[in-house]
Design a protein around this motif. Structure first.
Motif, PDB file in Angstrom:
ATOM      1  N   THR A   2      14.688  51.282  31.616  1.00  5.30           N
ATOM      2  CA  THR A   2      15.614  52.351  31.964  1.00  5.30           C
ATOM      3  C   THR A   2      16.955  51.769  32.354  1.00  5.30           C
ATOM      4  OG1 THR A   2      13.761  53.642  32.783  1.00  5.30           O
ATOM      5  CG2 THR A   2      15.955  54.337  33.447  1.00  5.30           C
ATOM      6  N   ALA A   3      18.009  52.325  31.783  1.00  2.00           N
ATOM      7  CA  ALA A   3      19.353  51.853  32.111  1.00  2.00           C
ATOM      8  C   ALA A   3      19.709  52.249  33.530  1.00  2.00           C
ATOM      9  CB  ALA A   3      20.373  52.459  31.133  1.00  2.00           C
ATOM     10  N   PRO A   4      20.449  51.420  34.252  1.00  2.00           N
ATOM     11  CA  PRO A   4      20.824  51.770  35.611  1.00  2.00           C
ATOM     12  C   PRO A   4      21.760  52.965  35.622  1.00  2.00           C
ATOM     13  CG  PRO A   4      22.001  49.805  34.890  1.00  2.00           C
ATOM     14  CD  PRO A   4      20.979  50.095  33.849  1.00  2.00           C
ATOM     15  N   LEU A   5      21.654  53.756  36.681  1.00  2.00           N
ATOM     16  CA  LEU A   5      22.516  54.912  36.834  1.00  2.00           C
ATOM     17  C   LEU A   5      23.934  54.462  37.144  1.00  2.00           C
ATOM     18  CD1 LEU A   5      22.766  58.008  37.159  1.00  2.00           C
ATOM     19  CD2 LEU A   5      22.317  57.683  39.595  1.00  2.00           C
ATOM     20  N   ILE A   6      24.873  55.030  36.424  1.00  2.00           N
ATOM     21  CA  ILE A   6      26.273  54.704  36.650  1.00  2.00           C
ATOM     22  C   ILE A   6      26.970  55.950  37.155  1.00  2.00           C
ATOM     23  CG2 ILE A   6      28.436  53.935  35.594  1.00  2.00           C
ATOM     24  CD1 ILE A   6      26.761  52.503  33.490  1.00  2.00           C
ATOM     25  N   LEU A 383      10.644  77.357  43.234  1.00  2.00           N
ATOM     26  CA  LEU A 383       9.690  76.249  43.289  1.00  2.00           C
ATOM     27  C   LEU A 383       9.850  75.321  42.095  1.00  2.00           C
ATOM     28  CD1 LEU A 383       6.522  78.212  44.491  1.00  2.00           C
ATOM     29  CD2 LEU A 383       7.810  76.503  45.804  1.00  2.00           C
ATOM     30  N   GLY A 384      10.136  75.903  40.933  1.00  2.00           N
ATOM     31  CA  GLY A 384      10.397  75.078  39.754  1.00  2.00           C
ATOM     32  C   GLY A 384      11.627  74.207  39.934  1.00  2.00           C
ATOM     33  N   GLY A 385      12.672  74.757  40.580  1.00  2.00           N
ATOM     34  CA  GLY A 385      13.874  73.977  40.854  1.00  2.00           C
ATOM     35  C   GLY A 385      13.607  72.837  41.803  1.00  2.00           C
ATOM     36  N   VAL A 386      12.785  73.079  42.829  1.00  2.00           N
ATOM     37  CA  VAL A 386      12.424  72.014  43.776  1.00  2.00           C
ATOM     38  C   VAL A 386      11.662  70.898  43.066  1.00  2.00           C
ATOM     39  CG1 VAL A 386      10.987  71.463  45.786  1.00  2.00           C
ATOM     40  CG2 VAL A 386      12.446  73.494  45.812  1.00  2.00           C
ATOM     41  N   ALA A 387      10.755  71.274  42.172  1.00  2.00           N
ATOM     42  CA  ALA A 387      10.007  70.268  41.413  1.00  2.00           C
ATOM     43  C   ALA A 387      10.945  69.424  40.554  1.00  2.00           C
ATOM     44  CB  ALA A 387       8.955  70.953  40.543  1.00  2.00           C
ATOM     45  N   MET A 388      11.921  70.059  39.904  1.00  2.00           N
ATOM     46  CA  MET A 388      12.884  69.325  39.084  1.00  2.00           C
ATOM     47  C   MET A 388      13.741  68.399  39.944  1.00  2.00           C
ATOM     48  SD  MET A 388      13.953  68.814  35.994  1.00  2.00           S
ATOM     49  CE  MET A 388      13.276  70.208  35.068  1.00  2.00           C
ATOM     50  N   TYR A 389      14.134  68.875  41.114  1.00  2.00           N
ATOM     51  CA  TYR A 389      14.917  68.060  42.054  1.00  2.00           C
ATOM     52  C   TYR A 389      14.129  66.814  42.475  1.00  2.00           C
ATOM     53  CZ  TYR A 389      17.145  66.769  46.498  1.00  2.00           C
ATOM     54  OH  TYR A 389      17.745  66.083  47.524  1.00  2.00           O
ATOM     55  N   GLY A 390      12.856  67.003  42.815  1.00  2.00           N
ATOM     56  CA  GLY A 390      12.033  65.865  43.203  1.00  2.00           C
ATOM     57  C   GLY A 390      11.885  64.854  42.084  1.00  2.00           C
ATOM     58  N   TRP A 391      11.730  65.340  40.870  1.00  2.00           N
ATOM     59  CA  TRP A 391      11.614  64.459  39.704  1.00  2.00           C
ATOM     60  C   TRP A 391      12.901  63.657  39.507  1.00  2.00           C
ATOM     61  CZ3 TRP A 391      10.441  66.585  34.080  1.00  2.00           C
ATOM     62  CH2 TRP A 391      10.107  65.506  33.251  1.00  2.00           C
ATOM     63  N   ALA A 392      14.050  64.342  39.665  1.00  2.00           N
ATOM     64  CA  ALA A 392      15.341  63.675  39.499  1.00  2.00           C
ATOM     65  C   ALA A 392      15.523  62.559  40.532  1.00  2.00           C
ATOM     66  CB  ALA A 392      16.473  64.689  39.610  1.00  2.00           C
ATOM     67  N   MET A 393      15.164  62.843  41.789  1.00  2.00           N
ATOM     68  CA  MET A 393      15.333  61.839  42.842  1.00  2.00           C
ATOM     69  C   MET A 393      14.399  60.649  42.625  1.00  2.00           C
ATOM     70  SD  MET A 393      17.778  62.810  44.868  1.00  2.00           S
ATOM     71  CE  MET A 393      18.501  63.032  43.235  1.00  2.00           C
ATOM     72  N   ALA A 394      13.166  60.929  42.193  1.00  2.00           N
ATOM     73  CA  ALA A 394      12.230  59.835  41.921  1.00  2.00           C
ATOM     74  C   ALA A 394      12.713  58.968  40.772  1.00  2.00           C
ATOM     75  CB  ALA A 394      10.850  60.412  41.602  1.00  2.00           C
ATOM     76  N   SER A 395      13.258  59.596  39.739  1.00  2.00           N
ATOM     77  CA  SER A 395      13.774  58.849  38.596  1.00  2.00           C
ATOM     78  C   SER A 395      14.970  57.995  38.991  1.00  2.00           C
ATOM     79  CB  SER A 395      14.171  59.829  37.485  1.00  2.00           C
ATOM     80  OG  SER A 395      14.735  59.150  36.385  1.00  2.00           O
ATOM     81  N   GLU A 396      15.846  58.539  39.847  1.00  2.00           N
ATOM     82  CA  GLU A 396      17.010  57.768  40.280  1.00  2.00           C
ATOM     83  C   GLU A 396      16.590  56.564  41.110  1.00  2.00           C
ATOM     84  OE1 GLU A 396      21.136  59.324  41.430  1.00  2.00           O
ATOM     85  OE2 GLU A 396      20.087  59.221  43.335  1.00  2.00           O
ATOM     86  N   ARG A 397      15.606  56.747  42.000  1.00  2.00           N
ATOM     87  CA  ARG A 397      15.130  55.617  42.804  1.00  2.00           C
ATOM     88  C   ARG A 397      14.508  54.538  41.920  1.00  2.00           C
ATOM     89  NH1 ARG A 397      13.647  59.871  46.386  1.00  2.00           N
ATOM     90  NH2 ARG A 397      11.549  59.939  45.473  1.00  2.00           N
ATOM     91  N   ALA A 398      13.769  54.964  40.902  1.00  2.00           N
ATOM     92  CA  ALA A 398      13.156  54.005  39.996  1.00  2.00           C
ATOM     93  C   ALA A 398      14.212  53.234  39.228  1.00  2.00           C
ATOM     94  CB  ALA A 398      12.211  54.725  39.022  1.00  2.00           C
ATOM     95  N   ALA A 399      15.277  53.944  38.789  1.00  2.00           N
ATOM     96  CA  ALA A 399      16.355  53.275  38.054  1.00  2.00           C
ATOM     97  C   ALA A 399      17.069  52.254  38.933  1.00  2.00           C
ATOM     98  CB  ALA A 399      17.346  54.316  37.542  1.00  2.00           C
ATOM     99  N   LYS A 400      17.250  52.573  40.204  1.00  2.00           N
ATOM    100  CA  LYS A 400      17.922  51.643  41.120  1.00  2.00           C
ATOM    101  C   LYS A 400      17.063  50.408  41.366  1.00  2.00           C
ATOM    102  CE  LYS A 400      20.851  54.981  43.548  1.00  2.00           C
ATOM    103  NZ  LYS A 400      21.129  55.683  44.822  1.00  2.00           N
ATOM    104  N   LYS A 401      15.748  50.587  41.447  1.00  2.00           N
ATOM    105  CA  LYS A 401      14.857  49.437  41.625  1.00  2.00           C
ATOM    106  C   LYS A 401      14.907  48.502  40.425  1.00  2.00           C
ATOM    107  CE  LYS A 401      11.469  51.562  44.719  1.00  2.00           C
ATOM    108  NZ  LYS A 401      10.051  52.011  44.860  1.00  2.00           N
ATOM    109  N   VAL A 402      14.928  49.090  39.225  1.00  2.00           N
ATOM    110  CA  VAL A 402      15.017  48.292  38.001  1.00  2.00           C
ATOM    111  C   VAL A 402      16.343  47.529  37.986  1.00  2.00           C
ATOM    112  CG1 VAL A 402      15.215  48.393  35.485  1.00  2.00           C
ATOM    113  CG2 VAL A 402      13.480  49.754  36.659  1.00  2.00           C
ATOM    114  N   SER A 403      17.413  48.222  38.348  1.00  2.00           N
ATOM    115  CA  SER A 403      18.728  47.589  38.349  1.00  2.00           C
ATOM    116  C   SER A 403      18.795  46.435  39.357  1.00  2.00           C
ATOM    117  CB  SER A 403      19.804  48.645  38.699  1.00  2.00           C
ATOM    118  OG  SER A 403      21.073  48.071  38.735  1.00  2.00           O
ATOM    119  N   ALA A 404      18.192  46.640  40.527  1.00  2.00           N
ATOM    120  CA  ALA A 404      18.205  45.595  41.549  1.00  2.00           C
ATOM    121  C   ALA A 404      17.368  44.388  41.138  1.00  2.00           C
ATOM    122  CB  ALA A 404      17.680  46.173  42.868  1.00  2.00           C
TER     123      ALA A 404
END
Length: 408
Positions: A2-6, A383-404
């Motif tokens: 996964t490419a790092p978030l810019i 509730l669907g929006g909250v689920a999408m928000y949680g997915w987005a935050m998890a994906s961003e954290r994963a991208a930052k870990k890969v970048s680090a």
């Protein structure tokens, strides 16, 4: 991998306060026209249905047609006009909006009205996207969300002032007069943008191909998903607010302009508070507003059975627009150099929410679940929006870990 978030914020061009205020005022008048045109039909839905000979849920599909126009028009026009100067593009978009509303007023039946509303929706998303980019570029550092919020204030104040006036015109002169009123405001906005918005060229190297690059960014899609799903509940309820309050709460039709004003006041409050919160903590604001929306939708169901509590519930329903400035800035930050398309797509997402909410709300009513079933539809979408928000935050954290973990 996964490419790092810019994160790439809009370039800041310092300007004097007077120029900023005049530009935002002109852009806000355009937003006022669009907001009035988008929301007024919801308050006139029974009159429209009766005049064109369809049921109220069927007339609600005209709302979905407008929303579909926004969903389609925002990406298409943003890509095709990527190389246009921003002031010229804003003027052209508002001119099309004016013509679409005049044509809607002349539509003889259901099919032609739906077609004209779809056409009218085409410039909506691109206008707000480009207007947000202009406002953010003119704003001082640390005030981007508030500058975008000022532009959106035109949209939200439309529900406080423009929609009740247009609704009153519709009640006295027929619903077609409301669209003539909206078209005239759009014409005034064209003139004000020409006079008060500084000439701004497109960003250097802008092209349709570069704008399409936004679609390759995962966080862009997450942000759009949050708006399209999580914001749909407000439209599920508000699309059918008039028959709900008349049939369930027992409100007389004469009180509808007052109730619409309460909704508009809620939108103004939500816009102001949400934009200030977003400047302090962007993504936490998104999460908090999504949770707030679930509470508001759940409470609407019992509140709709009494006139006073229903009026308060309608006010709180309007506050859900607090999510708008935060999502707009988020898209600017995650879109890289594809700013125009990403900014415009925010309003595609909101109108996908409009179409989804109005449709699902109508499905519940047509299934015999009652007018207040729209509140439960809103809870599910929240509730669907909250689920999408949680997915987005998890994906961003994963991208930052890969970048680090990558070697420097």
């Amino acid at each position: 991998m996964t490419a790092p978030l810019i994160s790439t914020p809009v370039t800041h061009n310092p300007t004097d306060e007077r120029t900023l205020v005049r530009a935002v005022l002109a852009l806000g008048v355009g937003g006022f026209s669009i907001g009035t045109g988008e929301f007024v039909i919801m308050g006139l839905l029974p009159e429209v249905a009766r005049d064109i000979g369809v049921s109220i849920p069927e007339a609600g599909h005209v709302i979905s047609a407008y929303a579909l126009g926004v969903v389609v028009g925002a990406p298409v026009l943003a890509v095709l006009a990527a190389h246009w100067g921003r002031r010229a593009l804003l003027m052209a978009l508002m001119a099309v909006y004016a013509l679409g509303n005049f044509a809607s007023a002349l539509a003889p039946g259901y099919g032609s009205l739906a077609a004209m509303r779809l056409l009218t929706g085409l410039p909506h998303g691109t206008y707000f996207g480009v207007a947000a980019l202009v406002a953010a570029a003119l704003a001082p550092p640390g005030r981007r969300a508030r500058a975008v919020g000022w532009v959106m204030l035109g949209l939200t104040s439309a529900t406080l002032v423009g929609v009740p006036i247009a609704a009153a015109l519709g009640e006295h002169f027929g619903w077609r007069a409301a669209f003539v009123f909206v078209g005239l405001i759009a014409v005034a906005a064209v003139a004000m943008v020409r006079l008060w918005v500084p000439a701004m060229p497109a960003s250097h190297g802008a092209s349709p191909l570069r704008e399409l690059g936004a679609l390759a960014r995962k966080q862009v899609w997450f942000t759009l998903g949050i708006g399209a799903i999580g914001f749909g509940g407000m439209f599920a309820v508000f699309s059918y607010i008039k028959p709900t309050l008349i049939e369930v709460a027992g409100m007389p039709p004469a009180l509808m302009p007052f109730v619409l004003s309460l909704f508009g006041l809620g939108m103004v409050v939500g816009n102001v508070v949400g934009s200030r919160m977003a400047d302090k903590a962007l993504m936490p604001t998104v999460g908090k507003v999504l949770l707030w929306s679930i509470v508001v939708m759940a409470l609407f169901v019992p509140a709709a059975h009494h006139p006073v509590s229903a009026a308060f519930a309608t006010f709180f329903l309007g506050t859900l627009v607090a999510i708008g400035p935060a999502l707009q800035i988020r898209l600017m930050d995650v879109a890289g150099d594809a700013q125009t398309l990403a900014a415009a797509l925010n309003h595609s997402a909101f109108n996908a929410a409009n179409a989804l909410g109005a449709w699902l709300g109508g499905v519940g009513i047509a299934a015999g679940l009652g007018w207040t079933s729209t509140g439960w539809v809103g809870v599910l979408l929240g509730l669907g929006g909250v689920a999408m928000y949680g997915w987005a935050m998890a994906s961003e954290r994963a991208a930052k870990k890969v970048s680090a973990a990558l070697p420097s």
